[in-house]
Design an enzyme around this catalytic site. Structure first.
Site, PDB file in Angstrom:
ATOM      1  N   HIS A  58      -2.790  -6.443   7.489  1.00  0.00           N
ATOM      2  CA  HIS A  58      -2.394  -5.069   7.800  1.00  0.00           C
ATOM      3  C   HIS A  58      -2.367  -4.163   6.591  1.00  0.00           C
ATOM      4  O   HIS A  58      -2.121  -2.968   6.718  1.00  0.00           O
ATOM      5  CB  HIS A  58      -1.016  -5.069   8.448  1.00  0.00           C
ATOM      6  CG  HIS A  58       0.086  -5.574   7.555  1.00  0.00           C
ATOM      7  ND1 HIS A  58       0.093  -6.846   7.039  1.00  0.00           N
ATOM      8  CD2 HIS A  58       1.193  -4.981   7.082  1.00  0.00           C
ATOM      9  CE1 HIS A  58       1.172  -7.015   6.300  1.00  0.00           C
ATOM     10  NE2 HIS A  58       1.853  -5.902   6.291  1.00  0.00           N
ATOM     11  N   CYS A  59      -2.623  -4.684   5.380  1.00  0.00           N
ATOM     12  CA  CYS A  59      -2.476  -3.875   4.171  1.00  0.00           C
ATOM     13  C   CYS A  59      -3.747  -3.768   3.350  1.00  0.00           C
ATOM     14  O   CYS A  59      -4.291  -2.680   3.159  1.00  0.00           O
ATOM     15  CB  CYS A  59      -1.356  -4.442   3.292  1.00  0.00           C
ATOM     16  SG  CYS A  59       0.308  -4.138   3.894  1.00  0.00           S
ATOM     17  N   ILE A  60      -4.222  -4.885   2.823  1.00  0.00           N
ATOM     18  CA  ILE A  60      -5.252  -4.855   1.784  1.00  0.00           C
ATOM     19  C   ILE A  60      -6.569  -4.234   2.263  1.00  0.00           C
ATOM     20  O   ILE A  60      -7.220  -3.522   1.496  1.00  0.00           O
ATOM     21  CB  ILE A  60      -5.482  -6.256   1.204  1.00  0.00           C
ATOM     22  CG1 ILE A  60      -4.157  -6.835   0.691  1.00  0.00           C
ATOM     23  CG2 ILE A  60      -6.466  -6.201   0.050  1.00  0.00           C
ATOM     24  CD1 ILE A  60      -4.265  -8.226   0.156  1.00  0.00           C
TER      25      ILE A  60
ATOM     26  N   ILE B 133      -6.904  -1.798   4.204  1.00  0.00           N
ATOM     27  CA  ILE B 133      -6.678  -0.418   4.623  1.00  0.00           C
ATOM     28  C   ILE B 133      -6.105   0.451   3.519  1.00  0.00           C
ATOM     29  O   ILE B 133      -6.618   1.537   3.211  1.00  0.00           O
ATOM     30  CB  ILE B 133      -5.727  -0.402   5.852  1.00  0.00           C
ATOM     31  CG1 ILE B 133      -6.412  -1.075   7.048  1.00  0.00           C
ATOM     32  CG2 ILE B 133      -5.294   1.021   6.199  1.00  0.00           C
ATOM     33  CD1 ILE B 133      -5.508  -1.258   8.245  1.00  0.00           C
ATOM     34  N   ASP B 134      -5.040  -0.011   2.885  1.00  0.00           N
ATOM     35  CA  ASP B 134      -4.265   0.846   1.986  1.00  0.00           C
ATOM     36  C   ASP B 134      -5.050   1.413   0.806  1.00  0.00           C
ATOM     37  O   ASP B 134      -4.836   2.578   0.443  1.00  0.00           O
ATOM     38  CB  ASP B 134      -3.044   0.083   1.472  1.00  0.00           C
ATOM     39  CG  ASP B 134      -2.161  -0.401   2.608  1.00  0.00           C
ATOM     40  OD1 ASP B 134      -2.333   0.098   3.740  1.00  0.00           O
ATOM     41  OD2 ASP B 134      -1.330  -1.295   2.387  1.00  0.00           O
TER      42      ASP B 134
END
Length: 445
Positions: free
Chosen positions: A276-278, A280-281
């Site tokens: 959910h992070c790498i 996208i962020d």
């Protein structure tokens, strides 16, 4: 500095556990946080737009593998954990923590629709004395530029009547070493009063609190952590392709480099980025940099390298099938091992395995999958056609029916010895088959 009366009252309520806590978003971030606050003695309510989640929680059931039902039932039966889809109940909460998704739009620009809608819902029920904390990962300036103006439309004064802070989530689903309560917590407030009450709230539940000067700084801390990982994973993915062309084993290289006691930190290659992070962020920061007239060249290049890895894996698979059987992927039967984005978890968010399955099928391959933690592929944001597909059972009778086994997630629960013995060809993106006595069947990718 003397705190406002509302801030002092909220701190007292936090200290004596009479403060109520509302967590918006009962996913991989929100549910562990809600359980933590409930375990620490706070009456906690989980809010979600999905009635299936709230109904499951009220019945004491879990829908996240690494969160045991016993933990949920204990807090529900003790009256400390509630769940609802009725956002009017936000008015009853003293502290409201926002853990909603922040995906990317199709053009890789921030999609803050969930954050905006949630802030609007909070504003409709905002009352004096409430603390609002955003945990959703986003670009520096989101709280200042988007959330704060929405809350100010209530007519209440931030820093005196109500309080706003940012504290980035740092969840790592399935991590058995660090939990929500033991991972240090970054906290940045809109103002001194907001910072004080937010620090008091998290300090009541989490072992170590790390204050920073502003909300934007806290937002930048989180995005920097993920950019760091994305860039280093891109580096090792690129090294994998280079060393492969040179006939060098990247895994042996990393093992050797890791013996240096300083100046090196191991990162590992794979079939692409997931979670959910790498994935996208970093693009959030890249977009924000463009708004400031800057080019985030390294971030954008890392994003391209990581996004291209599924193509590299498929090309390696195609070459292996051609070499071994003299046929194309169009005629091949492929078994994908692991559709979770990483080992030993049931999380498929942004999983590169799902992209790989779709790309293989576009090239005409017949694809099945096995994942001990994902018996059925759930509905996902991108891969709608894969929803509902079921995991193939592994056996000495079924495995030889596939032209190739492609390992995308190296779950410990998979019987790799059986795979090595009965598979005709194994393409391994995770080094799961290292040391196999059937090395002649294994192609690293």
């Amino acid at each position: 500095m003397k705190l406002s009366e509302q801030a002092q009252d909220l701190e007292r309520r936090i200290d004596d556990r009479s403060a109520t806590v509302g967590i918006i978003g009962m996913g991989y971030v929100g549910l562990p946080l809600a359980l933590l606050f409930a375990e620490k003695g706070f009456r906690t309510t989980g809010f979600d737009i999905d009635p299936a989640k709230t109904e499951a929680l009220l019945a004491g059931r879990t829908y996240i593998r690494h969160i045991p039902e016993s933990a949920i039932r204990t807090q529900v039966d003790g009256g400390r954990l509630l769940a609802t889809t009725d956002f009017a109940d936000l008015a009853e909460m003293d502290a409201i923590v926002v853990c909603v998704p922040t995906p990317l739009a199709a053009n890789r620009e921030p999609e803050l629709g969930f954050v905006v809608a949630t802030a609007e819902s909070i504003r409709e029920h905002l009352r004096p004395g409430q603390l609002i904390v955003i945990e959703s990962t986003t670009y520096p300036g989101t709280c200042d530029e988007i959330v704060r103006p929405i809350l100010e439309k209530s007519g209440l004064e931030l820093g005196r009547d109500v309080f706003l802070a940012y504290s980035p989530e740092r969840e790592d689903p399935g991590n058995t070493t660090f939990s929500t309560g033991t991972i240090p917590k970054i906290v940045g407030g809109n103002d001194a009063n907001s910072a004080a009450v937010a620090l008091r709230l998290y300090g009541a539940a989490i072992d170590q609190i790390v204050p920073v000067s502003t909300m934007a700084t806290a937002e930048a801390v989180k995005i920097t952590e993920n950019v760091f990982r994305a860039v280093n994973i891109a580096l090792v993915n690129e090294l994998k392709t280079i060393y492969d062309a040179l006939g060098i084993d990247i895994w042996e290289v990393i093992k050797g480099a890791s013996t240096k006691p300083f100046g090196f930190m191991p990162f590992y290659p794979g079939p692409g980025l997931g979670g959910h992070c790498i994935p996208i962020d970093p693009f959030y920061l890249s977009w924000k940099a463009r708004q400031a007239g800057m080019d985030a060249q390294l971030i954008d290049l890392a994003g391209k390298i990581n996004t291209d890895m599924p193509i590299y894996v498929i090309d390696k698979l195609a070459a292996a099938v051609e070499t071994r059987f003299g046929k194309s992927l169009q005629m091949a039967r492929i078994l994908v091992i692991g559709v979770a984005y990483k080992k030993n978890c049931d999380d498929t968010r942004e999983s590169p395995a799902l992209t790989i399955i779709e790309l293989l099928e576009e090239r005409g391959a017949s694809v099945s999958y096995h994942d001990p933690f994902i018996p059925e592929i759930p509905a996902t944001r991108k891969h709608h056609a894969l929803a509902g597909r079921k995991s193939e059972a592994l056996s000495s009778a079924s495995v030889p029916n596939f032209d190739a086994v492609l390992i995308c997630a190296d779950h410990d629960a998979v019987d790799y010895d059986m795979l090595a013995e009965y598979a005709v060809l194994i393409v391994d993106t995770r080094n799961a088959m290292a040391g196999s006595p059937h090395a002649d069947k294994v192609v690293p990718a």
